[in-house]
Design an enzyme around this catalytic site. Structure first.
Site, PDB file in Angstrom:
ATOM      1  N   ARG A   1      -2.429  -8.008  13.017  1.00  0.00           N
ATOM      2  CA  ARG A   1      -2.208  -7.147  14.408  1.00  0.00           C
ATOM      3  C   ARG A   1      -1.317  -7.595  15.100  1.00  0.00           C
ATOM      4  O   ARG A   1      -1.299  -8.731  15.766  1.00  0.00           O
ATOM      5  CB  ARG A   1      -3.531  -6.941  15.008  1.00  0.00           C
ATOM      6  CG  ARG A   1      -3.759  -5.725  15.811  1.00  0.00           C
ATOM      7  CD  ARG A   1      -5.064  -5.473  16.377  1.00  0.00           C
ATOM      8  NE  ARG A   1      -6.149  -5.238  15.600  1.00  0.00           N
ATOM      9  CZ  ARG A   1      -7.176  -5.970  15.512  1.00  0.00           C
ATOM     10  NH1 ARG A   1      -7.359  -7.266  16.015  1.00  0.00           N
ATOM     11  NH2 ARG A   1      -7.990  -5.882  14.468  1.00  0.00           N
TER      12      ARG A   1
ATOM     13  N   GLU B   1       0.783  -1.435   0.177  1.00  0.00           N
ATOM     14  CA  GLU B   1      -0.083   0.004  -0.025  1.00  0.00           C
ATOM     15  C   GLU B   1       0.691   1.396  -0.001  1.00  0.00           C
ATOM     16  O   GLU B   1       1.992   1.225   0.247  1.00  0.00           O
ATOM     17  CB  GLU B   1      -0.884   0.016   1.228  1.00  0.00           C
ATOM     18  CG  GLU B   1      -0.208   0.017   2.696  1.00  0.00           C
ATOM     19  CD  GLU B   1      -1.042  -0.324   3.769  1.00  0.00           C
ATOM     20  OE1 GLU B   1      -2.033  -0.953   3.489  1.00  0.00           O
ATOM     21  OE2 GLU B   1      -0.674   0.102   4.824  1.00  0.00           O
TER      22      GLU B   1
END
Length: 329
Positions: free
Chosen positions: A202, A124
């Site tokens: 995470r 990204e």
């Protein structure tokens, strides 16, 4: 297929987040569904199966993005892109409002994501729309470390101390390849352009709990095999905006992102580009003139998908306009 496509706008997919705020509405003019809740993300263009964008303008209104890809194929996305990705749209564009710091996380590459989740990896880029003074972006490690260093810091709750930290400013750009540990800090508003993937591991969530006193799931074992432990070099860069010029910000195998800041009408010729184009309006507004004089306006905070078959357009600004222009080269 006859030329029936036009610049497409989609209903924003608004995501409630524990770390979200109100700036998607107050700054970027998104209508938040519930004023009492925190919204952290607006998915502007999404081909994610469970969260597929729905067209909101023109005769195709109500159709999902992937339905359109299935019908229009290369006319919408480009011939080579359709051959590669089929009916799944390959990019995901988001607006993110971090009123609190996001979890420290990492994304797998294509190979690992395919093996574990039958999904694409997640590389990204971030474009900073606004940042409060002393806000932070965590991106990669400030020094090369070992897996043992990493696990010890994780156990001690000090993983953030190993990370490279930047103080972002408006118009800064960050590239986050798969494998790079990262987090968006409190007070940052940004645009994110990424591969179509919702696979996130995470790592650390700042010992945060929700309204029921529950902490969010961590993915320690999944993450360990994908983390890049090398020192990160120059993760942030800023290109000074020049009027009436196209400036390349990022170009990788997954996407190319340019910034266009202009005050005069600008002709865009995409005849050599076998790809859709996504415009995200950063400032001002402009008309996208296509076909035989038809037009679609784009305002600050809006996103428009230009089908691949629309090869010649004119961007006509209302004053000064600034756009992000994204495609697959």
């Amino acid at each position: 297929m006859s030329s029936t496509l036009y610049p497409l706008k989609f209903e924003p997919i608004l995501k409630e987040r524990i770390w979200g705020g109100k700036r998607l509405e107050t700054v970027l003019s998104k209508k938040l569904p519930d004023s009492d809740k925190k919204y952290g993300e607006s998915w502007e263009v999404s081909g994610v199966a469970e969260e597929n964008s729905i067209v909101r303008n023109g005769f195709l209104a109500g159709n999902t993005l992937n339905e359109l890809v299935e019908v229009y194929m290369g006319d919408l996305v480009g011939e080579e892109i359709y051959e590669r990705f089929g009916d799944e749209f390959p990019l995901l564009v988001k607006l993110i409002d971090a009123s609190e710091t996001l979890s420290i996380q990492v994304h797998p590459n294509d190979d690992v994501a395919e093996e574990r989740h039958h999904a694409y990896g997640k590389t990204e880029m971030w474009y900073i729309l606004d940042a409060e003074p002393n806000s932070k972006i965590y991106t990669g490690f400030k020094d090369t470390i070992t897996k043992e260093d990493y696990l010890k810091a994780l156990e001690d709750g000090k993983i953030d101390e190993l990370l490279h930290v930047e103080t972002p400013k408006k118009d800064d750009v960050f590239f986050i390849p798969a494998g790079r540990v990262h987090a968006i800090g409190k007070g940052v508003l940004l645009a994110e352009i990424q591969q179509t993937s919702d696979v996130t591991y995470r790592i650390f969530d700042w010992n945060r709990v929700d309204s029921q006193g529950k902490s969010r799931e961590l993915h320690t074992n999944l993450a360990i095999d994908v983390v890049d432990f090398n020192k990160v070099e120059h993760p942030k860069f800023s290109v000074k905006a020049e009027i009436n010029k196209t400036q390349e910000l990022i170009s990788c195998q997954y996407f190319t992102v340019n910034r266009i800041k202009f005050q005069n009408p600008l002709q865009r010729d995409y005849n050599l580009l076998d790809s859709f184009v996504i415009f995200l309006c950063l400032e001002g507004s402009c008309s996208i003139i296509y076909g035989s004089g038809k037009s679609e306006q784009i305002d600050k905070g809006e996103t428009v998908l230009l089908p691949a078959e629309l090869k010649d357009i004119i961007l006509k600004p209302n004053g000064t306009c600034s756009l992000l222009e994204t495609y697959i080269r």
